[in-house]
Motif scaffolding. Structure first.
Motif, short mmCIF file in Angstrom:
data_model
loop_
_atom_site.label_atom_id
_atom_site.label_comp_id
_atom_site.label_asym_id
_atom_site.label_seq_id
_atom_site.Cartn_x
_atom_site.Cartn_y
_atom_site.Cartn_z
N UNK A 37 8.58 2.79 7.12
CA UNK A 37 8.86 3.22 8.37
C UNK A 37 10.08 4.38 8.33
N UNK A 38 9.66 5.55 8.82
CA UNK A 38 10.74 6.52 8.78
C UNK A 38 11.28 6.78 10.30
N UNK A 48 16.26 15.23 9.86
CA UNK A 48 16.84 14.06 8.66
C UNK A 48 16.10 12.66 8.99
N UNK A 49 15.86 11.70 8.10
CA UNK A 49 15.41 10.35 8.47
C UNK A 49 16.12 9.57 7.31
N UNK A 50 16.15 8.28 7.90
CA UNK A 50 16.16 7.10 7.01
C UNK A 50 14.88 6.58 6.89
N UNK A 51 14.46 5.81 5.63
CA UNK A 51 13.23 5.36 5.56
C UNK A 51 13.28 3.96 4.62
N UNK A 52 12.49 3.14 4.93
CA UNK A 52 12.23 1.79 3.81
C UNK A 52 11.14 1.08 4.28
N UNK A 53 10.88 0.30 3.46
CA UNK A 53 9.52 -0.61 3.63
C UNK A 53 8.61 -0.54 2.52
N UNK A 55 7.00 -0.31 -0.86
CA UNK A 55 7.72 -0.03 -2.25
C UNK A 55 9.10 0.42 -2.22
N UNK A 56 9.63 0.72 -0.91
CA UNK A 56 10.81 1.38 -0.94
C UNK A 56 11.92 0.68 -0.29
N UNK A 57 13.11 0.56 -1.04
CA UNK A 57 14.25 -0.21 -0.43
C UNK A 57 14.87 0.43 0.50
N UNK A 58 15.41 1.95 0.25
CA UNK A 58 16.18 2.73 1.08
C UNK A 58 15.94 4.17 0.58
N UNK A 59 15.64 5.00 1.68
CA UNK A 59 15.42 6.29 1.33
C UNK A 59 15.83 7.13 2.23
N UNK A 60 16.32 8.60 2.07
CA UNK A 60 16.67 9.41 2.73
C UNK A 60 16.22 10.80 2.66
N UNK A 61 15.80 11.50 3.66
CA UNK A 61 15.27 12.89 3.61
C UNK A 61 16.22 13.90 4.63
N UNK A 62 16.14 15.15 4.26
CA UNK A 62 16.72 16.13 4.75
C UNK A 62 16.34 17.56 4.76
N UNK A 63 16.01 18.40 5.77
CA UNK A 63 15.58 19.78 5.76
C UNK A 63 15.76 20.48 7.16
N UNK A 64 14.77 21.04 7.13
CA UNK A 64 14.68 22.13 8.24
C UNK A 64 13.34 21.93 9.07
N UNK A 65 13.31 22.52 10.32
CA UNK A 65 12.22 22.92 11.05
C UNK A 65 12.18 24.16 11.46
N UNK A 66 10.95 24.82 11.47
CA UNK A 66 10.72 26.15 11.89
C UNK A 66 9.30 26.05 12.72
N UNK A 67 9.50 25.79 13.84
CA UNK A 67 8.25 25.61 14.74
C UNK A 67 7.30 24.20 14.65
#
Length: 123
Positions: A37-38, A48-53, A55-67
């Motif tokens: 789940x994200x 940005x998002x936090x995710x886990x579940x 095979x993943x214990x803890x994860x993070x993503x960060x970036x940009x949105x254009x449209x």
């Protein structure tokens, strides 16, 4: 009946803030599954998002949105204790029921594989 979307009039303007997503499909070399789940956030073109579940214990993503496009880097800790990182480009689609779907193309930076995946908003 297949879900439809309107990427021109709605996907570029829909907010991602507070939406929760789960994996629908993924390449064999990916680690995201339906158990992952994200939790997304968005502010002024930054995502940005936090995710886990799964095979993943803890994860993070960060970036940009254009449209209707997202571009981000991700990093996570897997259940086997290994860390992984990569880069992803996503296209935002709005389904006929109002939920959001991302069609993603990604590449690991921590190993050589690439792939595609789909994640969809859950309610």
């Amino acid at each position: 009946m297949a879900a439809s979307f309107d990427p021109v009039s709605t996907s570029a303007s829909v907010s991602l803030e507070g939406r929760v997503f789960a994996g629908v499909s993924n390449a064999d070399t990916g680690q995201v599954s339906s158990a992952t789940q994200f939790r997304y956030h968005e502010d002024g073109g930054v995502v940005w998002a936090e995710y886990d579940g799964g095979e993943i214990v803890r994860g993070y993503l960060v970036g940009t949105r254009d449209g209707d496009r997202l571009s981000f880097r991700y990093v996570h800790l897997a259940t086997d204790g290994a860390t992984a990182s990569g880069v992803c480009d996503s296209v935002i689609q709005v389904l006929s029921d109002g939920r959001v779907r991302f069609k993603e193309s990604w590449a690991w930076e921590s190993r050589p594989e690439t792939g595609t995946s789909v994640v969809e908003e859950i309610r």
